[in-house]
Enzyme design. Sequence first.
Site, PDB file in Angstrom:
ATOM      1  N   ASP A 109       2.086  -6.817   3.738  1.00 58.64           N
ATOM      2  CA  ASP A 109       1.761  -5.886   4.810  1.00 58.64           C
ATOM      3  C   ASP A 109       2.782  -5.936   5.942  1.00 58.64           C
ATOM      4  OD1 ASP A 109      -0.270  -4.175   6.282  1.00 58.64           O
ATOM      5  OD2 ASP A 109      -0.199  -5.897   7.632  1.00 58.64           O
ATOM      6  N   GLU A 159       5.435  -3.272   2.253  1.00 61.31           N
ATOM      7  CA  GLU A 159       5.134  -2.079   3.034  1.00 61.31           C
ATOM      8  C   GLU A 159       6.130  -1.990   4.186  1.00 61.31           C
ATOM      9  OE1 GLU A 159       1.504  -0.227   5.731  1.00 61.31           O
ATOM     10  OE2 GLU A 159       2.124  -2.315   5.937  1.00 61.31           O
TER      11      GLU A 159
END
Length: 575
Positions: free
Chosen positions: A230, A299
Amino acid sequence: MQFKILQLVFLFAICSAANAATLNKQVRSLDWWQHASFYQIYPRSFKDSNNDGIGDLQGIIEKLDHFTDAVVDAVWLSPIFKSPQVDQGYDISDYRDVDPDYGTMDDLKELIQKAHAKKIKVILDFVPNHTSDKHQWFIDSVNGVEEYRDYYVWANAKVDDDGNRVPPNNWISNFKNSAWTWSEERQQYYLHQFAPAQPDLNYRNPKVVQAMKDVLTFWLDQGVDGFRVDAIPHLVENEELLDEPKSNIPGYNDTDYEYLDHIYTKDLPETFDMVYQWRQLLDDYTNKNGGDSRIFMTEAYSDINHTMLYYGSADGSQLGAHFTFNFYLITDININSTAQDIANTVNKWLDAIPEIYTSNWVLGNHDKHRVATRFGVANADGFNMLKSLLPGVAVTYNGEEIGQENGEVSYEEGQDPSARDPAIFDKVSRDFERTPYQWDDSTNAGFNTGAKPWLPVSEKYVETNLKKEKADPVSHFKVYKALAQLRANPTLISGDVTVKAVDEYTVLIKRSLNGSSLALVFNVGNDTATVDIAEDVSKSNKIVLTNVDSSRDTGSTVDPSNLKLEAHEALILSF
C-alpha cells in the site's frame, strides 16, 4: 444471441487446434503470475457469514467457488489485520494478528488451505508506510521508550512571528490539512501522510526496516503467496524536512494535498531501495523454501518514469515489484475520452515498460469509482475486453465481473475518514465504490441474512446481481468468464500487440502470433460508427465474443471494410 457463450468454447477450440503445432514453439515460458487474473476482495463488503453487518474470512471461504467459476488465479485481500478501523484496516495496530471483525488466525489459515486446494493463490495487503496510533510501537514511541523512540518521524515545533507553535514545515496530508500532529506527551510533532491516526514509520531507522521485513517473513511462513504493498511512494521523506513548493494547479487551496508539488515526500530514492530489498527477501524465501514464486505488487499513483522504477532498474540488475499497478486507465481517461485518448494511454504504458517486465491492467479498486459508473454500464463489457486482450496481468476489483456500479451512500452513512465534511463528501468519498457485493436478489443482496450492513447495499442489486447474471443467457458475468477462458489462447499470452484509434470513438486492439490473430473493436461513443479496419482484420474472420447489448451472433462474420458498430458495441474477432 443466447448461444454466444457456448459458441465461444467451440470457436476457441478451433482457433487453438489449427495453430497448435507452431504456437507451442513460440509461447513464452511464463511464471504463474505473469499472465494471471488477480481479483481484489474488499473483505468488509464481500460476504458476511455471521450476520453482524461486516464481511469476514468465513464469508470468503463460503464463496471460494466463485473464483474458480470466474477463472481467477489469485485473490488479494484488502487489510484484515488488527485495527481500530479508522481507515477500514489501513491503520494497523498489530501486523501479526487478524482483526476480530474478520475472524481469527485459524480462519485465515483455513482460507489459505482451502484456496490452495482450489489452485487459488492468496495475497495479503501489506501497509508499510504507517501504523495505527494504537499500535504498541507508537504508544512506546510517544512515551519515549528508547527502543521505539525513533520508530516514527518526529520533529520539533517551529514558532511563528506571533509566538505561536506551528508545524516544522508546510507538508500536507493526502487527507487534507497539515501532515503534522502535535503530541502533548512527547512535546513534538509526528508525521502522518494520511489521517492523524496513521503515524508514518521512520525507514531511516534500521530497526524499523528489520521489523517490517520480519512481518513479511511471518506471513510467508503462514503460507501466503505474496503481498500488495500500500501507498508505496510515501515511504520515505526528505531528511531535512524541507518545505515543498506550490504545484500551481488551479482550483486548490493551501489545505489541499494537490496544492503542493510533493518532491520531498514522494518517490524518493530511498523508497525504491526499500522496494528492492523486499523483492530480494521474497526471492530468497522462495529459493530457500521452494514452491512457486512469492510475489508482491505495489500501489503507486506516480508519473510513468517513477512507476517503472518500482519494477526495478531498466536492465533488471535490481528487481523491485513483480508488477506495480498500472492506474492510467483510471487516472488518464474518463467517460468523455476519445479512442485516441484510450490508445495513447495504453501505448504510453507499453512504450515505457522495459521488455523484461510484465504489464498489468487495472480498471478500478476500493479507492476509485467503479468502472461501470465512470464509463457507463453500456461500456463495462468493452473495457473488460480491453483489459483482457492486453498482454500481462489482468486485475479485477470485486463486482466488476457483474457490472456493479457505485452504491448510494449518504453523508450520515459514510465511513471514509478522508470525506468527513459534508461539503466534500459527494466529491471525494470512497464509500460509494465500497458498498456490499451483490450476490443475489434476497435480503441485503445476499451479503448477509438481514443485519444492517456497515455500508448500505445499492438499490440496483435487484437487477444487478451474480445469481441473476449466471441464470441469464447473456450477461456481464458470462462475458467476463468467457474473456477469462479466452486469455488461455496463446495469441493473448505471447502475441504482438497493436493499439490504435480507427475513428473518433472506436479503438482497435490486435494481438497476433504466427498468422493467428484476435482483435477487439470497441465503440466507446454514444452514437453508431462505421469504420474501415480492413488493413488490420482479414475478411476471413469470425466473431468470438460481443458485449451484452450487441445484436450480433458469435460465429458470424463482419465486413472489415465497412463495419457498422452500434453505440458502445464491442466485438472480439478471430482470423
